[in-house]
Design a protein around this motif. Structure first.
Motif, PDB file in Angstrom:
ATOM      1  N   THR A 169      -0.115  74.343 -95.737  1.00  0.00           N
ATOM      2  CA  THR A 169      -1.243  75.262 -95.550  1.00  0.00           C
ATOM      3  C   THR A 169      -1.614  75.840 -96.907  1.00  0.00           C
ATOM      4  O   THR A 169      -1.233  76.966 -97.245  1.00  0.00           O
ATOM      5  CB  THR A 169      -0.875  76.371 -94.548  1.00  0.00           C
ATOM      6  OG1 THR A 169      -0.365  75.772 -93.356  1.00  0.00           O
ATOM      7  CG2 THR A 169      -2.083  77.222 -94.202  1.00  0.00           C
ATOM      8  N   ASP A 170      -2.336  75.078 -97.686  1.00  0.00           N
ATOM      9  CA  ASP A 170      -2.646  75.463 -99.060  1.00  0.00           C
ATOM     10  C   ASP A 170      -3.873  76.351 -99.148  1.00  0.00           C
ATOM     11  O   ASP A 170      -3.929  77.282 -99.947  1.00  0.00           O
ATOM     12  CB  ASP A 170      -2.842  74.208 -99.915  1.00  0.00           C
ATOM     13  CG  ASP A 170      -2.964  74.537-101.397  1.00  0.00           C
ATOM     14  OD1 ASP A 170      -2.248  75.446-101.849  1.00  0.00           O
ATOM     15  OD2 ASP A 170      -3.760  73.897-102.085  1.00  0.00           O
ATOM     16  N   VAL A 171      -4.878  76.062 -98.322  1.00  0.00           N
ATOM     17  CA  VAL A 171      -6.117  76.852 -98.301  1.00  0.00           C
ATOM     18  C   VAL A 171      -6.521  77.076 -96.856  1.00  0.00           C
ATOM     19  O   VAL A 171      -6.143  76.314 -95.954  1.00  0.00           O
ATOM     20  CB  VAL A 171      -7.262  76.144 -99.064  1.00  0.00           C
ATOM     21  CG1 VAL A 171      -6.938  76.023-100.552  1.00  0.00           C
ATOM     22  CG2 VAL A 171      -7.564  74.782 -98.465  1.00  0.00           C
ATOM     23  N   ASN A 172      -7.300  78.120 -96.641  1.00  0.00           N
ATOM     24  CA  ASN A 172      -7.853  78.356 -95.310  1.00  0.00           C
ATOM     25  C   ASN A 172      -9.084  77.487 -95.104  1.00  0.00           C
ATOM     26  O   ASN A 172      -9.913  77.335 -96.010  1.00  0.00           O
ATOM     27  CB  ASN A 172      -8.232  79.827 -95.145  1.00  0.00           C
ATOM     28  CG  ASN A 172      -7.017  80.720 -95.033  1.00  0.00           C
ATOM     29  OD1 ASN A 172      -5.937  80.261 -94.664  1.00  0.00           O
ATOM     30  ND2 ASN A 172      -7.188  81.996 -95.346  1.00  0.00           N
ATOM     31  N   LEU A 173      -9.176  76.949 -93.931  1.00  0.00           N
ATOM     32  CA  LEU A 173     -10.341  76.128 -93.604  1.00  0.00           C
ATOM     33  C   LEU A 173     -11.509  77.020 -93.190  1.00  0.00           C
ATOM     34  O   LEU A 173     -11.306  78.032 -92.516  1.00  0.00           O
ATOM     35  CB  LEU A 173     -10.007  75.170 -92.463  1.00  0.00           C
ATOM     36  CG  LEU A 173      -8.934  74.123 -92.769  1.00  0.00           C
ATOM     37  CD1 LEU A 173      -8.573  73.352 -91.503  1.00  0.00           C
ATOM     38  CD2 LEU A 173      -9.412  73.167 -93.850  1.00  0.00           C
ATOM     39  N   PRO A 174     -12.729  76.683 -93.591  1.00  0.00           N
ATOM     40  CA  PRO A 174     -13.893  77.448 -93.128  1.00  0.00           C
ATOM     41  C   PRO A 174     -13.971  77.427 -91.605  1.00  0.00           C
ATOM     42  O   PRO A 174     -13.548  76.461 -90.956  1.00  0.00           O
ATOM     43  CB  PRO A 174     -15.082  76.701 -93.755  1.00  0.00           C
ATOM     44  CG  PRO A 174     -14.496  75.941 -94.903  1.00  0.00           C
ATOM     45  CD  PRO A 174     -13.096  75.592 -94.499  1.00  0.00           C
ATOM     46  N   ILE A 175     -14.544  78.472 -91.049  1.00  0.00           N
ATOM     47  CA  ILE A 175     -14.591  78.584 -89.604  1.00  0.00           C
ATOM     48  C   ILE A 175     -15.480  77.514 -88.983  1.00  0.00           C
ATOM     49  O   ILE A 175     -15.355  77.187 -87.802  1.00  0.00           O
ATOM     50  CB  ILE A 175     -15.071  79.999 -89.206  1.00  0.00           C
ATOM     51  CG1 ILE A 175     -14.678  80.300 -87.755  1.00  0.00           C
ATOM     52  CG2 ILE A 175     -16.570  80.157 -89.439  1.00  0.00           C
ATOM     53  CD1 ILE A 175     -14.811  81.754 -87.377  1.00  0.00           C
ATOM     54  N   ASN A 176     -16.377  76.947 -89.776  1.00  0.00           N
ATOM     55  CA  ASN A 176     -17.257  75.900 -89.269  1.00  0.00           C
ATOM     56  C   ASN A 176     -16.732  74.493 -89.566  1.00  0.00           C
ATOM     57  O   ASN A 176     -17.463  73.517 -89.529  1.00  0.00           O
ATOM     58  CB  ASN A 176     -18.669  76.059 -89.847  1.00  0.00           C
ATOM     59  CG  ASN A 176     -18.691  76.005 -91.363  1.00  0.00           C
ATOM     60  OD1 ASN A 176     -17.630  75.952 -91.993  1.00  0.00           O
ATOM     61  ND2 ASN A 176     -19.890  76.020 -91.952  1.00  0.00           N
ATOM     62  N   SER A 177     -15.442  74.379 -89.862  1.00  0.00           N
ATOM     63  CA  SER A 177     -14.854  73.072 -90.142  1.00  0.00           C
ATOM     64  C   SER A 177     -14.928  72.181 -88.912  1.00  0.00           C
ATOM     65  O   SER A 177     -14.794  72.658 -87.771  1.00  0.00           O
ATOM     66  CB  SER A 177     -13.383  73.234 -90.560  1.00  0.00           C
ATOM     67  OG  SER A 177     -13.268  73.948 -91.758  1.00  0.00           O
ATOM     68  N   PRO A 178     -15.123  70.875 -89.104  1.00  0.00           N
ATOM     69  CA  PRO A 178     -15.145  69.958 -87.954  1.00  0.00           C
ATOM     70  C   PRO A 178     -13.781  69.913 -87.275  1.00  0.00           C
ATOM     71  O   PRO A 178     -12.749  70.229 -87.868  1.00  0.00           O
ATOM     72  CB  PRO A 178     -15.503  68.613 -88.587  1.00  0.00           C
ATOM     73  CG  PRO A 178     -15.126  68.747 -90.025  1.00  0.00           C
ATOM     74  CD  PRO A 178     -15.343  70.180 -90.379  1.00  0.00           C
ATOM     75  N   GLU A 179     -13.775  69.495 -86.025  1.00  0.00           N
ATOM     76  CA  GLU A 179     -12.563  69.515 -85.210  1.00  0.00           C
ATOM     77  C   GLU A 179     -11.436  68.710 -85.842  1.00  0.00           C
ATOM     78  O   GLU A 179     -10.275  69.135 -85.834  1.00  0.00           O
ATOM     79  CB  GLU A 179     -12.871  68.969 -83.809  1.00  0.00           C
ATOM     80  CG  GLU A 179     -11.686  68.995 -82.875  1.00  0.00           C
ATOM     81  CD  GLU A 179     -12.043  68.490 -81.485  1.00  0.00           C
ATOM     82  OE1 GLU A 179     -11.136  68.406 -80.642  1.00  0.00           O
ATOM     83  OE2 GLU A 179     -13.220  68.167 -81.248  1.00  0.00           O
ATOM     84  N   GLU A 180     -11.740  67.551 -86.392  1.00  0.00           N
ATOM     85  CA  GLU A 180     -10.694  66.712 -86.968  1.00  0.00           C
ATOM     86  C   GLU A 180     -10.046  67.350 -88.185  1.00  0.00           C
ATOM     87  O   GLU A 180      -8.874  67.121 -88.472  1.00  0.00           O
ATOM     88  CB  GLU A 180     -11.260  65.338 -87.329  1.00  0.00           C
ATOM     89  CG  GLU A 180     -11.423  64.411 -86.139  1.00  0.00           C
ATOM     90  CD  GLU A 180     -10.119  64.270 -85.344  1.00  0.00           C
ATOM     91  OE1 GLU A 180      -9.078  63.934 -85.942  1.00  0.00           O
ATOM     92  OE2 GLU A 180     -10.150  64.502 -84.122  1.00  0.00           O
ATOM     93  N   ALA A 181     -10.811  68.170 -88.936  1.00  0.00           N
ATOM     94  CA  ALA A 181     -10.241  68.840 -90.099  1.00  0.00           C
ATOM     95  C   ALA A 181      -9.226  69.898 -89.688  1.00  0.00           C
ATOM     96  O   ALA A 181      -8.245  70.163 -90.393  1.00  0.00           O
ATOM     97  CB  ALA A 181     -11.351  69.468 -90.938  1.00  0.00           C
TER      98      ALA A 181
END
Length: 637
Positions: A169-181
């Motif tokens: 868990t290096d960075v937080n994913l944006p809330i609008n990230s696609p499901e597969e990400a």
């Protein structure tokens, strides 16, 4: 990434600490938007506190896998929630673990486990927004970044020890990230290790070598802490559980990527040895040294035996500010002393809520401690191992350890000082609890139901007849109510670092003459002969230390003794792949309900452990697998 969170969690779990003025004593509540949380230095510092919050919850040893699954201490199986203590962690050795209801679930943060991935997201949020406070100095910013990088490494490490290969868990994913990400995959063991080490290497240069303002900042991360954890991580990665373990050859991601290396890599021990030596060098250069007890004014005279015993005890319970060998401890104080204390007086039985005495040491654990010659009890040719359970009365020669004329067993005589400092037993002397005259101390009377159960108890509270004395400050008084003198549970002590370095040297194949001096530093302080002297003169296997395998056994037993009851042995047994052998035998205690010594000193089984190869790694819950189709379950679950 401002879009990842619009709002932070309304409240972060409060931390229990000794003083409301100390750093880390509070965590922010009702934090608003990210912009608000980082609008100035003070608000950003509050968010830094929240990054530490999960770390502080490790103070509860009943939720520490390294403590509850080591068979060092066991708990009654006929209670569910005992005086504020949930025994779910202790019950794991009874085979309660399953994928539908994971005990101490640190992946999802349920059943006594902390939500580690949430903690990592908080750390990432801190790093993403650290440039926003305009009144934060450059030096402060560098230090805070280093602290958060350390916390990220440590939270990954905690997960790694439990689950093995984990998502990084290096960075937080944006809330609008696609499901597969969002459906992250597990990273291979070596990738996880390299990531943790890189974070620590980046953090260490910007961390202070010592805390200067202890009243305000005690508990914050230092360079010696970071280097010591790095050494631990690399030793764990080099150990049999993670280094060429054939049990996990088939563990692969769904894309076929192997998560474990099938081949043993000896160079991993080279890295561990280098890291351990660097940590020792930095620690010693900055004043870290083995602790020695200095009697306070209310104890005018002590014999050498009690001075040594108190040196060993206060290596754990001494005030953090003056404990010279304490590299890292948790900021909240240890709140379970009463669970480790026998009941000495009629008032302590009547007011048994304050000291239930429920943490019980099995017979096998107390037999792990050496004789006074410094060798295992089954190796000492001067010690009567065969007749160790026969009755013997306390005598003048042992009066500082065993009550004179009190009937106990031969096994309690002629043991090493750490045995008497760490373990309370029927007939054993207990210096302290308000009595500081070495000629008239308390002693344990552990026989019969009245010694174990108060008026509100319907169970025999201590199920083995042994208590972890090591986890009680000798100054604490448990009587009519209780007056506990608090202390901080160590995470890393200098003795552990010495033994870790000795282990790495031995695994490298270094000659025993190069390895043993680091073991002997610990043994000398413990008041026992050095390895060569002890085995040459007293062991039935005098050449044991001259072979790599033999010295490995000595080092492993030394670590289990020196670090007993500190939440370390369970982790060591796992990385060594020795937990299965420890839990392959029934866990036994004495027949505690009996009042006569001949009947009391009969071993009885209190727990039949359930452990096999699959238990070395924690299962991922069914719920987590359902929500992330890219995750694969650990082998055997």
């Amino acid at each position: 990434m401002k879009s990842y969170y619009k709002y932070i969690c309304a409240a972060i779990l409060a931390i229990s600490c000794a003083s409301c003025k100390k750093y880390l004593d509070v965590t922010p509540e009702n934090v608003g938007t990210i912009d608000y949380a980082f609008r100035n230095r003070n608000e950003a510092e509050n968010y830094l506190f929240s990054c530490y919050a999960t770390l502080q919850q490790f103070v509860y040893l009943e939720n520490n896998v390294g403590f509850t699954t080591s068979a060092e201490v066991v708990f009654p199986n006929n209670v569910t929630d005992f005086r504020g203590l949930d025994p779910v962690g202790f019950n794991l050795i009874r085979g309660t673990q399953n994928t539908g209801n994971v005990g101490l679930n640190f992946w999802d943060g349920t059943n006594g486990g902390q939500a580690m991935f949430k903690a990592l997201r908080r750390c990432n949020t801190m790093l993403e927004n650290i440039d926003k406070p305009v009144d934060l100095t450059l030096d402060e910013k560098k230090r805070w970044i280093a602290e958060v990088k350390f916390l990220k490494a440590y939270y990954h490490y905690y997960l790694f020890r439990l689950y093995g290969p984990i998502p990084i868990t290096d960075v937080n994913l944006p809330i609008n990230s696609p499901e597969e990400a969002v459906k992250v995959k597990r990273a291979p063991v070596d990738s996880v290790v390299n990531y943790m080490v890189r974070l620590l290497d980046e953090a260490a240069p910007d961390l202070p070598v010592a805390i200067q303002n202890q009243a305000k900042e005690l508990g914050r991360i230092t360079k010696p802490i970071a280097l010591s954890v790095k050494a631990e991580i690399l030793a764990t990665a080099a150990s049999p559980l993670f280094n060429g373990n054939p049990d996990y050859i088939s563990l692969k991601n769904k894309d076929g990527k192997a998560l474990f290396n099938a081949t043993y890599d000896a160079t991993k021990w080279d890295k561990a040895a280098t890291a351990a030596l660097e940590a020792i060098t930095v620690c010693e250069a900055n004043g870290v040294k083995l602790h020695t007890f200095i009697p306070p004014g209310n104890i005018p005279s002590l014999n050498d035996s009690l001075k040594l015993e108190l040196t060993l005890q206060t290596a754990i319970t001494e005030k953090w500010e003056i404990n010279t060998e304490l590299i890292w401890a948790l900021n909240p104080t240890f709140g379970r002393q009463g669970f480790c204390t026998p009941r000495f007086t009629a008032l302590s039985v009547v007011n048994a809520f304050s000291n239930p005495g429920t943490f019980a040491i099995p017979i096998a654990e107390q037999e792990l401690f050496y004789t006074n010659k410094g060798v295992p009890i089954n190796e000492d040719k001067t010690w009567d191992y065969t007749n160790r359970y026969t009755i013997q009365a306390g005598d003048e020669a042992n009066r500082y350890y065993i009550k004179q004329s009190y009937e106990t067993v031969k096994a309690h005589f002629n043991r090493e000082p750490r045995f008497y400092a760490d373990v309370a037993f029927d007939g054993g002397i207990w210096f302290g609890n308000g009595i500081y005259n070495p000629e008239s101390p308390f002693y344990v009377q552990g026989r019969g139901p009245s010694s174990f159960a108060g008026p509100h108890d319907n169970v025999n509270i201590n199920i083995t007849g042994y208590w972890p004395k090591k986890l009680v400050n000798y100054q604490s008084v448990y009587d009519d109510g209780f007056q506990a003198v608090d202390f901080h549970i160590p995470l890393i002590r200098l003795t552990g670092l010495y033994l870790l370095y000795a282990e790495a040297l031995n695994e490298q194949g270094k000659p025993f003459a190069q390895v043993i001096p680091y073991i002997d530093r610990v043994r000398t302080r413990a008041g026992i002969p050095g390895v060569v002297e002890a085995w040459n003169n007293y062991s039935r296997n005098p050449n044991k230390y001259t072979t790599k395998d033999g010295l490995r056994q000595i080092i492993h037993q030394e670590r289990r003794i020196e670090l007993a009851f500190e939440g370390q042995a369970g982790w060591d047994l796992r990385r060594w792949k020795e937990t299965q052998s420890v839990l392959s035998q029934p866990i036994q205690g004495w027949t505690v309900s009996e009042e006569q010594s001949l009947n009391y000193y009969r071993p009885r089984t209190v727990i039949t452990p359930v452990f096999n190869v699959r238990n070395y790694l924690w299962p991922i819950s069914d719920d987590a697998l359902l929500h992330n189709s890219n995750l694969v379950q650990n082998t055997g679950w």
